[in-house]
Scaffold this active site. Structure first.
Site, PDB file in Angstrom:
ATOM      1  N   GLY A  49      95.841  45.880 -20.340  1.00 25.34           N
ATOM      2  CA  GLY A  49      96.241  47.231 -19.941  1.00 25.34           C
ATOM      3  C   GLY A  49      96.988  47.212 -18.624  1.00 25.34           C
ATOM      4  N   GLY A  52      95.518  49.069 -12.644  1.00 20.64           N
ATOM      5  CA  GLY A  52      94.733  50.190 -12.133  1.00 20.64           C
ATOM      6  C   GLY A  52      93.984  51.017 -13.155  1.00 20.64           C
ATOM      7  N   GLY A  54      91.288  50.001 -14.739  1.00 21.24           N
ATOM      8  CA  GLY A  54      89.855  49.709 -14.702  1.00 21.24           C
ATOM      9  C   GLY A  54      89.444  48.414 -15.394  1.00 21.24           C
ATOM     10  CE  LYS A  55      94.364  44.845 -16.220  1.00 19.21           C
ATOM     11  NZ  LYS A  55      94.972  46.076 -15.666  1.00 19.21           N
ATOM     12  CD  GLU A 271     117.225  61.950  -4.314  1.00 26.89           C
ATOM     13  OE1 GLU A 271     116.737  62.304  -5.416  1.00 26.89           O
ATOM     14  OE2 GLU A 271     117.344  60.753  -3.988  1.00 26.89           O
ATOM     15  CG  ASP A 346     118.991  56.570  -9.398  1.00 26.02           C
ATOM     16  OD1 ASP A 346     117.756  56.659  -9.292  1.00 26.02           O
ATOM     17  OD2 ASP A 346     119.806  57.155  -8.647  1.00 26.02           O
TER      18      ASP A 346
HETATM   19  P1  ADP Z   1      92.711  46.995 -12.908  1.00 25.22           P
HETATM   20  O1  ADP Z   1      91.828  45.800 -12.798  1.00 25.22           O
HETATM   21  O2  ADP Z   1      92.905  47.470 -14.311  1.00 25.22           O
HETATM   22  O3  ADP Z   1      94.014  46.831 -12.189  1.00 25.22           O
HETATM   23  P2  ADP Z   1      90.718  48.114 -11.232  1.00 25.22           P
HETATM   24  O4  ADP Z   1      89.493  47.966 -12.046  1.00 25.22           O
HETATM   25  O5  ADP Z   1      90.948  47.072 -10.197  1.00 25.22           O
HETATM   26  O6  ADP Z   1      91.985  48.211 -12.184  1.00 25.22           O
HETATM   27  O7  ADP Z   1      90.734  49.563 -10.578  1.00 25.22           O
HETATM   28  C1  ADP Z   1      90.746  49.749  -9.176  1.00 25.22           C
HETATM   29  C2  ADP Z   1      89.865  50.933  -8.800  1.00 25.22           C
HETATM   30  O8  ADP Z   1      90.374  52.133  -9.353  1.00 25.22           O
HETATM   31  C3  ADP Z   1      88.467  50.807  -9.367  1.00 25.22           C
HETATM   32  O9  ADP Z   1      87.647  50.075  -8.508  1.00 25.22           O
HETATM   33  C4  ADP Z   1      88.044  52.264  -9.463  1.00 25.22           C
HETATM   34  O10 ADP Z   1      87.604  52.753  -8.219  1.00 25.22           O
HETATM   35  C5  ADP Z   1      89.323  52.965  -9.817  1.00 25.22           C
HETATM   36  N1  ADP Z   1      89.429  53.077 -11.282  1.00 25.22           N
HETATM   37  C6  ADP Z   1      90.309  52.439 -12.071  1.00 25.22           C
HETATM   38  N2  ADP Z   1      90.125  52.779 -13.362  1.00 25.22           N
HETATM   39  C7  ADP Z   1      89.098  53.643 -13.385  1.00 25.22           C
HETATM   40  C8  ADP Z   1      88.419  54.337 -14.432  1.00 25.22           C
HETATM   41  N3  ADP Z   1      88.794  54.203 -15.718  1.00 25.22           N
HETATM   42  N4  ADP Z   1      87.387  55.149 -14.100  1.00 25.22           N
HETATM   43  C9  ADP Z   1      87.032  55.300 -12.817  1.00 25.22           C
HETATM   44  N5  ADP Z   1      87.613  54.672 -11.792  1.00 25.22           N
HETATM   45  C10 ADP Z   1      88.647  53.849 -12.053  1.00 25.22           C
HETATM   46 ZN    ZN Z   2     118.752  58.343  -7.368  1.00 26.02          ZN
END
Ligand code: ADP
Ligand code: ZN
Ligand code: MG
Length: 458
Positions: A49, A52, A54-55, A271, A346
């Site tokens: 995925g 960010g 939540g992996k 812009e 762009d």
């Molecule tokens: P990834 O590993 O996919 O890049 P992370 O697990 O490192 O993402 O996410 C970073 C932070 O963002 C987590 O520690 C959490 O605080 C927040 N976060 C990310 N996804 C979720 C989720 N599905 N639910 C709640 N918090 C999340």
């Molecule tokens: Zn532009």
């Protein structure tokens, strides 16, 4: 020893992934149940995925739910290691985990070690090769049901060496996606704890306004908004704090640059070009904000956040998108008779979209044919294992179709801006005065606009 305290409750908007991973938790907690009936417990699970979502969080939550130790390493760490060090780190990691089984091993950014050997130029780096081989050896080596499950995360599964995903290795895939509106609501709920959000703030609206935000973006946004409130010594986070925080998360921090009026004017036209083109295109979402306040690397920005979660795209929307992207350069050409380097991003994005239309979506005169391509090598790649060499004629046709799409949209953008030149001037004047226009101010400005009828001279 890392014994995570996080559980599935800490992750929201990823219900399907949680369901699949609940099974992994069960394997770790009740291995005998599975052994009894001769079921083979998986060794490797790939979490796939975007950044960010939540992996890492979920990998830790699996360990937390099962109450087992968590051993982790990130692919990027191997980049700086000397030859042989990576492989021995992997060996140690598996050794330690096996000794404290049941346990979770987590390999983050696995694509940076397990990169497909034919993809990209620098892939056969010796160190990487050795590390990858060591991972394969370890995964094949431990007896099934040894109580160690390896989780790995990637945002580029297409780059993975096929050896990694063979049966008995990372043969399970759990997909995570950006959260939808319900998911965003739940994530906001989780992360707003301990932050006094003003009653005036509508969480519903906030979830609606943050299409495309990952869980990490949302957490960041809430945190930034709290920092803004604290900075003014206020006790509550307001809608305005959240709006500013959302912009900062997506566009970078605003920068006060001492720009000459001439530079500012150039940015304002650029812009305004995006904003006016987008405004008059049928398939674009409403302009949320136009600004000539520098953010991150950009001198100005036009925000057009998607107004709802969309899972599909159409040719018309993609073309309108390219057209709106071209609006910046088109304005420079029409109104300033010049070209600025500010259009480079762009142009990149428009080119990428046009290319995807041709090689992935079958939206060109070449027709609905998949033309997988690896731009570095000019070789088509099918399922990573079978490179195809395209004929020179086909390569040339791809290029000319990409060029045609961009050119047509550029001309279309120029025509729209020409027809609405008085709008452009209004927006530029306003930007020079107040630097930023919010959606309502922008709409109000265009309320009594006039259209130029005679065609643009080429
Ligand atoms: P990834 O590993 O996919 O890049 P992370 O697990 O490192 O993402 O996410 C970073 C932070 O963002 C987590 O520690 C959490 O605080 C927040 N976060 C990310 N996804 C979720 C989720 N599905 N639910 C709640 N918090 C999340
Ligand atoms: Zn532009
Ligand atoms: Mg991560």
């Amino acid at each position: 020893k890392d014994m995570p305290q996080v559980t599935f409750k800490d992750a929201a908007g990823v219900d399907e992934a949680k369901q699949e991973l609940a099974e992994v938790v069960d394997f770790l907690k009740h291995p005998v149940k599975y052994q009894k009936v001769g079921a083979r417990i998986p060794r490797g699970v790939l979490l796939v995925g975007p950044a960010g979502v939540g992996k890492t969080l979920l990998a830790r939550a699996v360990a937390g739910e099962a109450g087992v130790p968590f051993y982790s390493i990130a692919g990027s760490e191997f980049m700086e290691m000397f030859v042989g060090v990576g492989a021995s780190r992997v060996r140690d990691l598996f050794e330690t985990a096996k000794n404290s089984a049941p346990a979770i091993i987590f390999i983050d950014e696995i694509e940076s070690i397990g990169r497909h050997r034919g993809a990209g130029a620098s892939s056969s780096h010796g160190e990487q090769e050795q590390t990858l081989n060591q991972i394969l050896v370890e995964m094949d080596g431990f007896t099934p049901n040894a109580g160690v499950i390896v989780l790995a995360a990637t945002n580029r599964p297409d780059l993975l060496d096929p050896a990694l995903t063979r049966p008995g290795r990372f043969d399970r895939r759990v997909m995570l996606e950006l959260p939808d509106i319900e998911g965003r609501k739940e994530i906001l709920e989780i992360h707003q704890k301990g932050k006094p959000i003003s009653h005036e703030v509508s969480m519903e609206k906030l979830a609606r306004r943050t299409v495309g935000f990952s869980g990490a973006d949302l957490e960041n946004m809430l945190n930034e908004s709290a920092i803004l409130a604290a900075r003014d010594d206020r006790n509550e986070v307001t809608t305005k704090d959240l709006e500013e925080a959302a912009t900062k998360v997506k566009m970078g921090p605003s920068r006060k640059r001492l720009q000459s009026d001439e530079d500012k004017r150039m940015t304002a036209y650029h812009e305004a070009g995006h904003a006016i083109a987008a405004h008059y295109l049928d398939n674009m979402d409403p302009v949320h904000r136009v600004s000539i306040v520098a953010r991150g690397a950009a001198l100005g920005f036009t925000m057009i956040p998607p107004k709802e979660d969309r899972y599909n795209q159409t040719e018309q929307r993609l073309l309108d998108n390219i057209c709106a992207l071209m609006g910046g350069r088109a304005a420079e050409e029409i109104f300033l008779k010049t070209m600025s380097v500010g259009a480079s991003n762009d142009i990149e994005r428009a080119t990428q979209t046009a290319r995807d239309m041709v090689v992935r979506y079958g939206m060109s005169s070449i027709g609905p044919r998949a033309l997988p391509d690896d731009e570095q090598t000019n070789v088509g790649v099918w399922s990573m294992e079978k490179p195809i060499k395209y004929s020179d004629a086909l390569m040339a046709q791809i290029d000319s179709e990409v060029n045609r799409i961009i050119k047509e949209q550029y001309e279309r953008a120029k025509e729209i801006l020409h027809q609405h030149r008085s709008d452009i001037e209004k927006v530029v004047d306003e930007l020079m005065k107040s630097e930023t226009l919010e959606s309502d101010e922008f709409e109000a400005l265009l309320a009594d606009s006039t259209t130029v009828q005679e065609p643009l001279d080429q």
